[in-house]
Design a protein around this motif. Structure first.
Motif, PDB file in Angstrom:
ATOM      1  N   PRO A 145       0.803  -1.230   0.000  1.00 42.34           N
ATOM      2  CA  PRO A 145       0.000   0.000   0.000  1.00 42.34           C
ATOM      3  C   PRO A 145       0.835   1.280   0.000  1.00 42.34           C
ATOM      4  O   PRO A 145       0.499   2.240  -0.692  1.00 42.34           O
ATOM      5  N   GLU A 146       1.940   1.306   0.749  1.00 37.48           N
ATOM      6  CA  GLU A 146       2.786   2.500   0.781  1.00 37.48           C
ATOM      7  C   GLU A 146       3.455   2.742  -0.563  1.00 37.48           C
ATOM      8  O   GLU A 146       3.518   3.870  -1.039  1.00 37.48           O
ATOM      9  N   VAL A 147       3.967   1.688  -1.167  1.00 44.00           N
ATOM     10  CA  VAL A 147       4.616   1.824  -2.467  1.00 44.00           C
ATOM     11  C   VAL A 147       3.582   2.239  -3.509  1.00 44.00           C
ATOM     12  O   VAL A 147       3.851   3.112  -4.338  1.00 44.00           O
ATOM     13  N   SER A 148       2.411   1.652  -3.458  1.00 44.44           N
ATOM     14  CA  SER A 148       1.349   2.005  -4.409  1.00 44.44           C
ATOM     15  C   SER A 148       0.944   3.463  -4.262  1.00 44.44           C
ATOM     16  O   SER A 148       0.737   4.163  -5.254  1.00 44.44           O
ATOM     17  N   LYS A 149       0.844   3.928  -3.022  1.00 45.73           N
ATOM     18  CA  LYS A 149       0.490   5.330  -2.780  1.00 45.73           C
ATOM     19  C   LYS A 149       1.577   6.269  -3.305  1.00 45.73           C
ATOM     20  O   LYS A 149       1.283   7.277  -3.950  1.00 45.73           O
ATOM     21  N   ALA A 150       2.842   5.918  -3.041  1.00 42.71           N
ATOM     22  CA  ALA A 150       3.954   6.740  -3.524  1.00 42.71           C
ATOM     23  C   ALA A 150       3.998   6.738  -5.050  1.00 42.71           C
ATOM     24  O   ALA A 150       4.201   7.771  -5.678  1.00 42.71           O
ATOM     25  N   ARG A 151       3.776   5.577  -5.660  1.00 47.98           N
ATOM     26  CA  ARG A 151       3.789   5.474  -7.121  1.00 47.98           C
ATOM     27  C   ARG A 151       2.676   6.321  -7.733  1.00 47.98           C
ATOM     28  O   ARG A 151       2.880   7.025  -8.731  1.00 47.98           O
ATOM     29  N   ALA A 152       1.497   6.284  -7.122  1.00 43.49           N
ATOM     30  CA  ALA A 152       0.366   7.079  -7.629  1.00 43.49           C
ATOM     31  C   ALA A 152       0.666   8.577  -7.534  1.00 43.49           C
ATOM     32  O   ALA A 152       0.392   9.330  -8.479  1.00 43.49           O
ATOM     33  N   ALA A 153       1.239   9.012  -6.416  1.00 45.00           N
ATOM     34  CA  ALA A 153       1.567  10.431  -6.250  1.00 45.00           C
ATOM     35  C   ALA A 153       2.632  10.849  -7.257  1.00 45.00           C
ATOM     36  O   ALA A 153       2.532  11.916  -7.876  1.00 45.00           O
ATOM     37  N   TYR A 154       3.636   9.999  -7.455  1.00 48.97           N
ATOM     38  CA  TYR A 154       4.701  10.297  -8.405  1.00 48.97           C
ATOM     39  C   TYR A 154       4.129  10.383  -9.821  1.00 48.97           C
ATOM     40  O   TYR A 154       4.391  11.337 -10.555  1.00 48.97           O
ATOM     41  N   LYS A 155       3.346   9.378 -10.188  1.00 48.69           N
ATOM     42  CA  LYS A 155       2.782   9.325 -11.536  1.00 48.69           C
ATOM     43  C   LYS A 155       1.861  10.517 -11.807  1.00 48.69           C
ATOM     44  O   LYS A 155       1.885  11.091 -12.901  1.00 48.69           O
ATOM     45  N   GLU A 156       1.098  10.904 -10.816  1.00 45.23           N
ATOM     46  CA  GLU A 156       0.167  12.033 -10.954  1.00 45.23           C
ATOM     47  C   GLU A 156       0.904  13.343 -11.241  1.00 45.23           C
ATOM     48  O   GLU A 156       0.423  14.189 -11.981  1.00 45.23           O
ATOM     49  N   ASN A 157       2.085  13.505 -10.678  1.00 50.96           N
ATOM     50  CA  ASN A 157       2.811  14.769 -10.780  1.00 50.96           C
ATOM     51  C   ASN A 157       3.988  14.771 -11.743  1.00 50.96           C
ATOM     52  O   ASN A 157       4.535  15.830 -12.042  1.00 50.96           O
ATOM     53  N   ARG A 158       4.381  13.620 -12.268  1.00 48.47           N
ATOM     54  CA  ARG A 158       5.590  13.540 -13.082  1.00 48.47           C
ATOM     55  C   ARG A 158       5.543  14.449 -14.312  1.00 48.47           C
ATOM     56  O   ARG A 158       6.528  15.101 -14.645  1.00 48.47           O
ATOM     57  N   ARG A 159       4.436  14.504 -14.994  1.00 48.10           N
ATOM     58  CA  ARG A 159       4.344  15.371 -16.178  1.00 48.10           C
ATOM     59  C   ARG A 159       4.570  16.842 -15.817  1.00 48.10           C
ATOM     60  O   ARG A 159       5.221  17.572 -16.557  1.00 48.10           O
ATOM     61  N   ALA A 160       4.028  17.258 -14.689  1.00 51.68           N
ATOM     62  CA  ALA A 160       4.230  18.648 -14.253  1.00 51.68           C
ATOM     63  C   ALA A 160       5.700  18.902 -13.928  1.00 51.68           C
ATOM     64  O   ALA A 160       6.245  19.951 -14.270  1.00 51.68           O
ATOM     65  N   TYR A 161       6.353  17.924 -13.279  1.00 59.06           N
ATOM     66  CA  TYR A 161       7.778  18.075 -12.976  1.00 59.06           C
ATOM     67  C   TYR A 161       8.585  18.175 -14.271  1.00 59.06           C
ATOM     68  O   TYR A 161       9.472  19.015 -14.404  1.00 59.06           O
ATOM     69  N   ALA A 162       8.269  17.319 -15.244  1.00 56.70           N
ATOM     70  CA  ALA A 162       8.986  17.328 -16.520  1.00 56.70           C
ATOM     71  C   ALA A 162       8.767  18.649 -17.258  1.00 56.70           C
ATOM     72  O   ALA A 162       9.707  19.230 -17.802  1.00 56.70           O
ATOM     73  N   ALA A 163       7.524  19.131 -17.260  1.00 56.07           N
ATOM     74  CA  ALA A 163       7.225  20.405 -17.930  1.00 56.07           C
ATOM     75  C   ALA A 163       7.963  21.557 -17.256  1.00 56.07           C
ATOM     76  O   ALA A 163       8.485  22.455 -17.922  1.00 56.07           O
ATOM     77  N   THR A 164       8.036  21.529 -15.934  1.00 55.44           N
ATOM     78  CA  THR A 164       8.732  22.584 -15.196  1.00 55.44           C
ATOM     79  C   THR A 164      10.221  22.567 -15.513  1.00 55.44           C
ATOM     80  O   THR A 164      10.820  23.617 -15.777  1.00 55.44           O
ATOM     81  N   SER A 165      10.828  21.388 -15.515  1.00 59.44           N
ATOM     82  CA  SER A 165      12.263  21.319 -15.800  1.00 59.44           C
ATOM     83  C   SER A 165      12.557  21.717 -17.251  1.00 59.44           C
ATOM     84  O   SER A 165      13.530  22.426 -17.521  1.00 59.44           O
TER      85      SER A 165
END
Length: 118
Positions: free
Chosen positions: A6-26
């Motif tokens: 559950p912890e890994v799944s939660k972290a993966r979901a949070a990462y996946k949800e925000n990764r595009r925004a991080y990539a666009a920002t960089s």
């Protein structure tokens, strides 16, 4: 961080949800640096990156151990490195979640090699 599903799944979901925004920002910040330094005739090499999920998860685990009972915030989710033709180098924190590095061409090349080795 205990690597329970559950912890890994939660972290993966949070990462996946925000990764595009991080990539666009960089990418956006990298473009702004390229434009501004280019206007000065520096013709820099500029690279950008977003921390991959495995590194993100490892950072969460490390922070959980050192910040037991307190909020955890991974601060280096993205980064931009500039290597203009200079004879100096510096690293500055640009914000709470990224770092900006201005380095020599040789330092840039070594950082790329080192990043691949680690």
């Amino acid at each position: 961080m205990t690597r329970t599903t559950p912890e890994v799944s939660k972290a993966r979901a949070a990462y996946k949800e925000n990764r595009r925004a991080y990539a666009a920002t960089s990418r956006g910040f990298s473009g702004k640096m390229r434009t501004r330094l280019g206007r000065e005739g520096l013709g820099p090499i500029i690279t950008h990156r977003v921390k991959d999920f495995g590194s993100y998860l490892a950072e969460l685990a490390r922070l959980r151990q050192s910040h037991a009972g307190r909020g955890i915030l991974v601060k280096d989710l993205l980064g931009v490195r500039s290597a203009p033709l200079l004879s100096i180098s510096t690293t500055e924190k640009c914000s709470t979640r990224s770092s900006c590095q201005v380095c020599t061409i040789l330092q840039h090349a070594w950082a790329q090699i080192e990043h691949e080795l680690v």
